[in-house]
Design an enzyme around this catalytic site. Structure first.
Site, short mmCIF file in Angstrom:
data_model
loop_
_atom_site.label_atom_id
_atom_site.label_comp_id
_atom_site.label_asym_id
_atom_site.label_seq_id
_atom_site.Cartn_x
_atom_site.Cartn_y
_atom_site.Cartn_z
N ARG A 165 0.87 -1.18 0.00
CA ARG A 165 0.00 0.00 0.00
C ARG A 165 0.91 1.23 0.00
O ARG A 165 2.03 1.18 0.51
CB ARG A 165 -0.90 0.02 1.24
CG ARG A 165 -1.77 -1.23 1.41
CD ARG A 165 -2.53 -1.18 2.72
NE ARG A 165 -3.43 -2.32 2.90
CZ ARG A 165 -3.10 -3.44 3.55
NH1 ARG A 165 -1.89 -3.55 4.09
NH2 ARG A 165 -3.97 -4.42 3.66
N LYS A 191 -1.58 -2.37 8.11
CA LYS A 191 -2.77 -1.90 8.81
C LYS A 191 -2.85 -2.53 10.20
O LYS A 191 -2.39 -3.65 10.42
CB LYS A 191 -4.03 -2.27 8.02
CG LYS A 191 -4.27 -1.43 6.78
CD LYS A 191 -5.60 -1.79 6.16
CE LYS A 191 -5.95 -0.88 4.99
NZ LYS A 191 -7.27 -1.22 4.40
N HIS A 265 -8.53 2.37 -17.67
CA HIS A 265 -9.49 3.21 -16.95
C HIS A 265 -9.38 2.95 -15.45
O HIS A 265 -9.40 1.81 -14.99
CB HIS A 265 -10.91 2.90 -17.41
CG HIS A 265 -11.96 3.68 -16.69
ND1 HIS A 265 -12.10 5.04 -16.83
CD2 HIS A 265 -12.90 3.30 -15.79
CE1 HIS A 265 -13.09 5.47 -16.08
NE2 HIS A 265 -13.59 4.44 -15.43
N ARG A 273 -0.62 -2.58 -6.77
CA ARG A 273 -0.86 -3.65 -5.78
C ARG A 273 -1.69 -4.77 -6.43
O ARG A 273 -1.39 -5.95 -6.26
CB ARG A 273 -1.59 -3.07 -4.57
CG ARG A 273 -1.88 -4.03 -3.43
CD ARG A 273 -2.35 -3.22 -2.23
NE ARG A 273 -3.00 -3.99 -1.19
CZ ARG A 273 -2.36 -4.64 -0.22
NH1 ARG A 273 -1.04 -4.64 -0.17
NH2 ARG A 273 -3.04 -5.30 0.72
N HIS A 296 -3.57 -9.04 4.12
CA HIS A 296 -5.02 -9.07 4.21
C HIS A 296 -5.46 -9.85 5.45
O HIS A 296 -4.92 -10.91 5.75
CB HIS A 296 -5.63 -9.74 2.97
CG HIS A 296 -5.60 -8.88 1.75
ND1 HIS A 296 -5.65 -9.40 0.46
CD2 HIS A 296 -5.54 -7.54 1.60
CE1 HIS A 296 -5.62 -8.40 -0.40
NE2 HIS A 296 -5.55 -7.27 0.26
N TYR A 305 -8.46 -10.23 -6.17
CA TYR A 305 -7.36 -10.06 -7.11
C TYR A 305 -7.14 -11.30 -7.98
O TYR A 305 -6.28 -11.30 -8.86
CB TYR A 305 -6.06 -9.76 -6.37
CG TYR A 305 -6.09 -8.48 -5.57
CD1 TYR A 305 -6.00 -7.24 -6.20
CD2 TYR A 305 -6.21 -8.52 -4.18
CE1 TYR A 305 -6.02 -6.07 -5.46
CE2 TYR A 305 -6.23 -7.34 -3.44
CZ TYR A 305 -6.13 -6.12 -4.09
OH TYR A 305 -6.15 -4.96 -3.36
#
Length: 322
Positions: A165, A191, A265, A273, A296, A305
């Site tokens: 991240r 995190k 886009h 990531r 995660h 993903y």
């Protein structure tokens, strides 16, 4: 009496400060207990929007909120054609607050419970991933003969080869390059203060070493790993990069220069990531290992993903013949 107490045991707060903290409403306690600045910012915005919609002025008024209020707000969010994921996050923010109020016996129940949220797309994430040739194009975009170019190459390689991240990238220090079992690892603070160690990819290691030698802070262990190359405001370079600068001055810049922003886009920092995770899975990495690698908490997030079932070359489109 305080004169008889050891110095370490003496009160550091004044009496008014002590009593003010005793009187802090649980609503403010909840907010103060959120450690992540990014989460705190998002929750602050969601709570501000919610209270503005209901006309709430004092924190105590939150205790009068009912499920009907939440249903009205959800309808308002839907009428504004917000993305389902955004609506889910906003409801989750308010639910987190009321969960805490329930724990503190400030309310009898969480009014968000029972309020249906938009269905999630559990099959594939919306963040675009790059193809191999696009990733190589991005890595080759920064110049090799300038300090900024060397730094930006090292940053892009760190993101593309390790799936960090951007906040994790900006928190890295030189001392976070650590030897473990004879292999250089990145010590990453993720995190919720979770730590993980990622083996450093040889390409990223080479580019990081080239940058550190050119920048001159290779042996300054406490220095941020990636620093500004100039600072027109204060002049100091001994500070970490700002996450927003990574987006605007690196990702956006080279995305435009290579044409990737026009081709892909929604191209953003998180795309790197997604690219790292998608590439690792397509090349045989175990999904549970990828979960740990990305930091995660739940493997269901990692599955967003996993695009192996939607490879363009395996589509029935290319089996149609006329």
């Amino acid at each position: 009496m305080t004169d008889t107490l050891p110095a370490l045991e003496r009160r550091m707060l004044s009496a008014p400060e002590f009593h003010a903290l005793m009187a802090m409403p649980p609503e403010l306690e909840w907010f103060a207990n959120i450690r992540s600045e990014k989460t705190r910012r998002a929750y602050r915005n969601d709570l501000r929007e919610f209270t503005r919609f209901l006309g709430i002025v004092q924190p105590e008024e939150l205790r009068m909120v009912t499920r009907a209020h939440l249903l009205a707000w959800r309808t308002n969010l839907e009428e504004r054609t917000l993305a389902p994921a955004t609506i889910r996050r906003k409801l989750a923010s308010i639910s987190s607050l009321f969960d805490y109020l329930c724990e503190q016996n400030a309310v009898l129940h969480n009014p968000v419970l029972g309020v249906k949220r938009p269905a999630a797309n559990n099959n594939e994430g919306t963040t675009p991933a790059l193809g191999d040739s696009q990733a190589r194009m991005l890595l080759d975009a920064p110049p090799t003969n300038t300090l900024k170019g060397k730094r930006d190459r090292a940053i892009l390689a760190t993101l593309l080869y390790h799936g960090l991240r951007r906040e994790e990238l900006c928190r890295l220090l030189v001392r976070d390059l650590q030897q473990r079992s004879g292999v250089t690892h990145l010590h990453v603070q993720g995190k919720r203060e979770k730590t993980r160690y990622l083996p450093l990819h040889p390409m990223a290691q080479r580019l990081i070493e080239e940058y550190l030698i050119a920048a001159g802070h290779r042996y300054d262990q406490k220095s941020p790993l990636f620093r500004p190359v100039k600072n027109n405001t204060s002049g100091t370079l001994l500070k970490p990069l700002d996450p927003q600068a990574v987006y605007s001055c690196i990702i956006q810049k080279y995305g435009r220069e290579t044409g990737i922003s026009a081709m892909v886009h929604g191209f953003c920092v998180h795309s790197l990531r997604a690219t790292a995770a998608t590439n690792a899975l397509e090349n045989g990495a175990d999904i549970s290992k990828v979960q740990e690698w990305l930091g995660h908490a739940n493997v269901s997030t990692t599955r967003l993903y996993d695009r192996r079932k939607s490879r363009p070359e395996e589509s029935p489109t290319f089996r149609v013949k006329y």
